[in-house]
Motif scaffolding. Sequence first.
Motif, PDB file in Angstrom:
ATOM      1  N   ASN A   1       0.810  -1.221   0.000  1.00 19.46           N
ATOM      2  CA  ASN A   1       0.000   0.000   0.000  1.00 19.46           C
ATOM      3  C   ASN A   1       0.840   1.266   0.000  1.00 19.46           C
ATOM      4  OD1 ASN A   1      -2.435  -1.286  -0.110  1.00 19.46           O
ATOM      5  ND2 ASN A   1      -2.602  -1.440   2.110  1.00 19.46           N
ATOM      6  N   SER A   2       1.788   1.314  -0.894  1.00 19.42           N
ATOM      7  CA  SER A   2       2.576   2.549  -0.974  1.00 19.42           C
ATOM      8  C   SER A   2       2.818   2.905  -2.429  1.00 19.42           C
ATOM      9  CB  SER A   2       3.932   2.355  -0.291  1.00 19.42           C
ATOM     10  OG  SER A   2       4.762   1.527  -1.083  1.00 19.42           O
ATOM     11  N   ARG A   3       3.178   4.147  -2.650  1.00 17.68           N
ATOM     12  CA  ARG A   3       3.719   4.563  -3.942  1.00 17.68           C
ATOM     13  C   ARG A   3       5.219   4.464  -3.796  1.00 17.68           C
ATOM     14  NH1 ARG A   3       0.859   8.603  -6.909  1.00 17.68           N
ATOM     15  NH2 ARG A   3      -1.275   8.726  -6.204  1.00 17.68           N
ATOM     16  N   ALA A   4       5.886   3.891  -4.781  1.00 18.50           N
ATOM     17  CA  ALA A   4       7.323   3.728  -4.624  1.00 18.50           C
ATOM     18  C   ALA A   4       8.073   4.204  -5.850  1.00 18.50           C
ATOM     19  CB  ALA A   4       7.645   2.264  -4.348  1.00 18.50           C
ATOM     20  N   THR A   5       9.244   4.781  -5.619  1.00 14.46           N
ATOM     21  CA  THR A   5      10.183   5.097  -6.699  1.00 14.46           C
ATOM     22  C   THR A   5      11.487   4.362  -6.388  1.00 14.46           C
ATOM     23  OG1 THR A   5      10.936   7.049  -5.522  1.00 14.46           O
ATOM     24  CG2 THR A   5       9.178   7.372  -7.138  1.00 14.46           C
ATOM     25  N   TYR A   6      12.333   4.187  -7.391  1.00 16.02           N
ATOM     26  CA  TYR A   6      13.510   3.338  -7.218  1.00 16.02           C
ATOM     27  C   TYR A   6      14.747   3.905  -7.892  1.00 16.02           C
ATOM     28  CZ  TYR A   6       9.884  -0.149  -6.304  1.00 16.02           C
ATOM     29  OH  TYR A   6       8.800  -0.818  -5.812  1.00 16.02           O
ATOM     30  N   ARG A   7      15.884   3.742  -7.209  1.00 16.14           N
ATOM     31  CA  ARG A   7      17.165   3.770  -7.894  1.00 16.14           C
ATOM     32  C   ARG A   7      17.722   2.375  -7.651  1.00 16.14           C
ATOM     33  NH1 ARG A   7      20.833   7.184 -10.133  1.00 16.14           N
ATOM     34  NH2 ARG A   7      22.961   6.369 -10.158  1.00 16.14           N
ATOM     35  N   ILE A   8      18.114   1.698  -8.696  1.00 19.56           N
ATOM     36  CA  ILE A   8      18.518   0.303  -8.528  1.00 19.56           C
ATOM     37  C   ILE A   8      19.806   0.027  -9.296  1.00 19.56           C
ATOM     38  CG2 ILE A   8      16.654  -0.263 -10.169  1.00 19.56           C
ATOM     39  CD1 ILE A   8      16.750  -3.100  -9.109  1.00 19.56           C
ATOM     40  N   GLU A   9      20.741  -0.612  -8.587  1.00 18.15           N
ATOM     41  CA  GLU A   9      22.032  -0.949  -9.181  1.00 18.15           C
ATOM     42  C   GLU A   9      22.166  -2.471  -9.114  1.00 18.15           C
ATOM     43  OE1 GLU A   9      25.224   2.086  -8.327  1.00 18.15           O
ATOM     44  OE2 GLU A   9      26.125   0.259  -7.518  1.00 18.15           O
ATOM     45  N   ILE A  10      22.372  -3.096 -10.272  1.00 21.85           N
ATOM     46  CA  ILE A  10      22.475  -4.561 -10.312  1.00 21.85           C
ATOM     47  C   ILE A  10      23.897  -4.926 -10.716  1.00 21.85           C
ATOM     48  CG2 ILE A  10      21.539  -6.710 -11.279  1.00 21.85           C
ATOM     49  CD1 ILE A  10      19.544  -3.631 -11.867  1.00 21.85           C
ATOM     50  N   VAL A  11      24.556  -5.688  -9.859  1.00 22.55           N
ATOM     51  CA  VAL A  11      25.912  -6.137 -10.146  1.00 22.55           C
ATOM     52  C   VAL A  11      25.832  -7.616 -10.511  1.00 22.55           C
ATOM     53  CG1 VAL A  11      28.219  -6.452  -9.189  1.00 22.55           C
ATOM     54  CG2 VAL A  11      26.856  -4.466  -8.538  1.00 22.55           C
ATOM     55  N   ALA A  12      26.458  -7.985 -11.625  1.00 21.33           N
ATOM     56  CA  ALA A  12      26.368  -9.364 -12.112  1.00 21.33           C
ATOM     57  C   ALA A  12      27.699  -9.750 -12.748  1.00 21.33           C
ATOM     58  CB  ALA A  12      25.233  -9.465 -13.125  1.00 21.33           C
ATOM     59  N   PRO A  13      27.911 -11.044 -13.026  1.00 17.94           N
ATOM     60  CA  PRO A  13      29.157 -11.431 -13.693  1.00 17.94           C
ATOM     61  C   PRO A  13      29.339 -10.669 -15.011  1.00 17.94           C
ATOM     62  CG  PRO A  13      27.984 -13.370 -12.924  1.00 17.94           C
ATOM     63  CD  PRO A  13      27.081 -12.202 -12.678  1.00 17.94           C
ATOM     64  N   ALA A  14      30.591 -10.416 -15.372  1.00 18.32           N
ATOM     65  CA  ALA A  14      30.892  -9.588 -16.542  1.00 18.32           C
ATOM     66  C   ALA A  14      30.080 -10.020 -17.757  1.00 18.32           C
ATOM     67  CB  ALA A  14      32.380  -9.654 -16.864  1.00 18.32           C
ATOM     68  N   GLY A  15      29.460  -9.061 -18.425  1.00 19.25           N
ATOM     69  CA  GLY A  15      28.691  -9.354 -19.635  1.00 19.25           C
ATOM     70  C   GLY A  15      27.207  -9.522 -19.374  1.00 19.25           C
ATOM     71  N   THR A  16      26.808  -9.740 -18.125  1.00 19.95           N
ATOM     72  CA  THR A  16      25.388  -9.907 -17.814  1.00 19.95           C
ATOM     73  C   THR A  16      24.779  -8.536 -17.526  1.00 19.95           C
ATOM     74  OG1 THR A  16      25.662 -12.153 -17.001  1.00 19.95           O
ATOM     75  CG2 THR A  16      23.736 -10.954 -16.210  1.00 19.95           C
ATOM     76  N   VAL A  17      23.877  -8.119 -18.430  1.00 12.59           N
ATOM     77  CA  VAL A  17      23.264  -6.797 -18.344  1.00 12.59           C
ATOM     78  C   VAL A  17      21.857  -6.952 -17.778  1.00 12.59           C
ATOM     79  CG1 VAL A  17      22.435  -4.851 -19.733  1.00 12.59           C
ATOM     80  CG2 VAL A  17      24.623  -5.933 -20.287  1.00 12.59           C
ATOM     81  N   ALA A  18      21.484  -6.065 -16.857  1.00  6.39           N
ATOM     82  CA  ALA A  18      20.147  -6.147 -16.254  1.00  6.39           C
ATOM     83  C   ALA A  18      19.271  -5.035 -16.795  1.00  6.39           C
ATOM     84  CB  ALA A  18      20.257  -6.044 -14.738  1.00  6.39           C
ATOM     85  N   VAL A  19      17.977  -5.329 -16.873  1.00 12.30           N
ATOM     86  CA  VAL A  19      17.026  -4.335 -17.377  1.00 12.30           C
ATOM     87  C   VAL A  19      15.748  -4.382 -16.552  1.00 12.30           C
ATOM     88  CG1 VAL A  19      16.354  -5.923 -19.211  1.00 12.30           C
ATOM     89  CG2 VAL A  19      15.749  -3.540 -19.431  1.00 12.30           C
ATOM     90  N   THR A  20      15.187  -3.193 -16.316  1.00 13.55           N
ATOM     91  CA  THR A  20      13.945  -3.088 -15.565  1.00 13.55           C
ATOM     92  C   THR A  20      13.195  -1.845 -16.049  1.00 13.55           C
ATOM     93  OG1 THR A  20      13.001  -2.991 -13.337  1.00 13.55           O
ATOM     94  CG2 THR A  20      15.103  -1.870 -13.646  1.00 13.55           C
ATOM     95  N   ALA A  21      12.204  -1.400 -15.276  1.00 10.57           N
ATOM     96  CA  ALA A  21      11.437  -0.221 -15.678  1.00 10.57           C
ATOM     97  C   ALA A  21      12.298   1.035 -15.542  1.00 10.57           C
ATOM     98  CB  ALA A  21      10.189  -0.116 -14.813  1.00 10.57           C
TER      99      ALA A  21
END
Length: 689
Positions: free
Chosen positions: A148-168
Amino acid sequence: MLFLGVLFAFDSVATVSWAGESSAAHNLQIELVPTQMKLIGQDEITVKTDNRKMLAFRISENLTQIEVVVGNEPRSFDIDSGRLLLDLEAHEQNAELQIQINYHGIFDDPVPVQPVNTDNPGYGVTGTISPKGTFLLAGAGWYPELINSRATYRIEIVAPAGTVAVTAGGSRGHSTEDGQTTSTWQVDYPVRGLALSAARYVVQEKKVGTVTAATYLLPQNQHLAASYLQATAGYLGLYSDLFGAYPFEKFAVVENFFPTGYGFPSYTLMGGTVLRLPFIIHTSLGHEIAHCWWGNGVYVDYAAGNWSEGLTTYVADYLFKEMKSKKAALDARRQWLRNFATLVRPENDFALSRFRSRYDPVTKTIGYDKSAMVFHMIRQLIGEEAFWGSLRDLYRDRLFRQTSWIDLQRAFENRGQRSLQNFFEQWIFRKGAPQFSLKAVSTTQNSEGWQISGKITQDPPYFGFALRLALETGQQTIKETINVSGPETTFILNSVAAPLRLTADPADDIFRRLYSSEIPPAVNALKSASSVVTVLADQLDPALEKAARTLALSLGLKRNQFIPEAELDRKTLAENDVLLIGRPRNADFTKIIPGAIDIRKKSFVLENAVYDSSSDAFFGVFDHPYAGDRIAALFMPLSSKYADIVAAKITHYGKYSYLTFRSGKNQAKGFWPVETSPLVYHWDQRNED
Ligand SMILES: [Zn+2]
């Protein structure tokens, strides 16, 4: 075509609904450890609390090593059925709190290796982390989501080299250092839960005004990037012109490592096999982009019914047909009516206001097809300018706000300058559809020409609607609109020339229940049959018995029994729908096969095409020889070659009357012609003087 079931399941994803009372800003760090199917998370959340005594965060039950720090102090908490509960002290209510939650989580939902026909767009997978890819749905609880909240995000995803993350949201870049790739995203608008995908993506981008079109594709599908970027740019332009500026920073086409079809705010997630299908770019892609305005832009108030699938279907799938030709648009409307007549029965029908999401053919027919037809009727009623203007108003006023059918009604009423109360009552809040026919047509000739009278009759429950009539004479077509209501509506038309043909609703603009005489028998009728006998023709190749079982299974036949042709009696035949396997000998069957197809021992001829290769196969659905409301179908492969493959495919061609295949691939598909309609009256030309 194997993936048709998946394609139809493309959907905007509903997760939680929030009251919008408190707000949360997440600063989220995620480290993916694909070899261990694990993530390590640290979420710093700034929460503006209201007067609640407790905060509840939705989390996965697979989270471990959870630590909570409020301010600078470690804090105890409770876990209860997928929720992390945090008691607040009095001074923490109506305040701004800094909460940090650290955790580990295993996400290992099994991913299907082989796609199957399903109405669930994600095969029930909600979260999986693997070296092949990462797929985490909003509901998977991969980060603590304040309920029950409104939320905003800053998100940092660390993964093995070459693995790219994607979100909204918008990308703040991808960089690789010390054997690790970091992807950073910023989501500034209030979002109802966040999904995350990661894999060894190659990223390509194209600027469309201030918006970024992007593709996140695996290396082997790079050749698709240019055409997806170009098509995305085209759709963004089309809808910005129609509804108003695109609400997000980017739109991305993201490849999944198994065959899903998802639409998320600002991106779509599709399996590689799906992306490679040539028609996706012309159909599903536009549908998903339209959802960025409707569903993921203007939110759906799910408790009051989901209007977004019908509207998106209308302004995407349908609009593309309309751009192609009048005939293609008419065929689409006709198909919606056929779907409703064949798939929805009074027992399983429900009002549009009760549609939430699609999970079977009935929910699809009501929530998508009927709903789209309702938007078509609104457009006919209030006109072009008011219809598109209302949608622009709605988008401007309701972006990122929960919106109900009533809000839509007000927007259309404002622009249309008329009450739509009765319209919404009968089409949105009531189930069913009118079934009406043209009756008692009579003609009198006078000095000025001909006067034609007649009536429109309908069975209860009665609907009220504006109905077009088209009277064709040798010289012209006279068009009139009458207001139909109650059991009987009479009308009078005048013509200077002798009438030839009168048609009610000539363009299928009204949502109605078709009469069975208007529906050519189709594969869907077999799929929804209440009981079936599958008849194995005499001297059938035993290998075809296996194909028969595959066919029955993939069609999902209920109460089906297998019987050799020799053992079939007339009573069993009359009491069931019939599926024939192989060329029948019995004259009861041969007489039902229409003249359009000529079936011989080692070949068949359909529409002047001769099929005589041993890998050819025919499938057709016909009227039943002894039961008016039942059907008979024939599956006739010329040999067992490819028969099993074809048998598994037929179910994907639900709307068709006949299909032919060669070497397992579809060759022809179509409908038997419909001969009579209760909405058409022909003057017998022999009686004219
Ligand atoms: Zn959709």
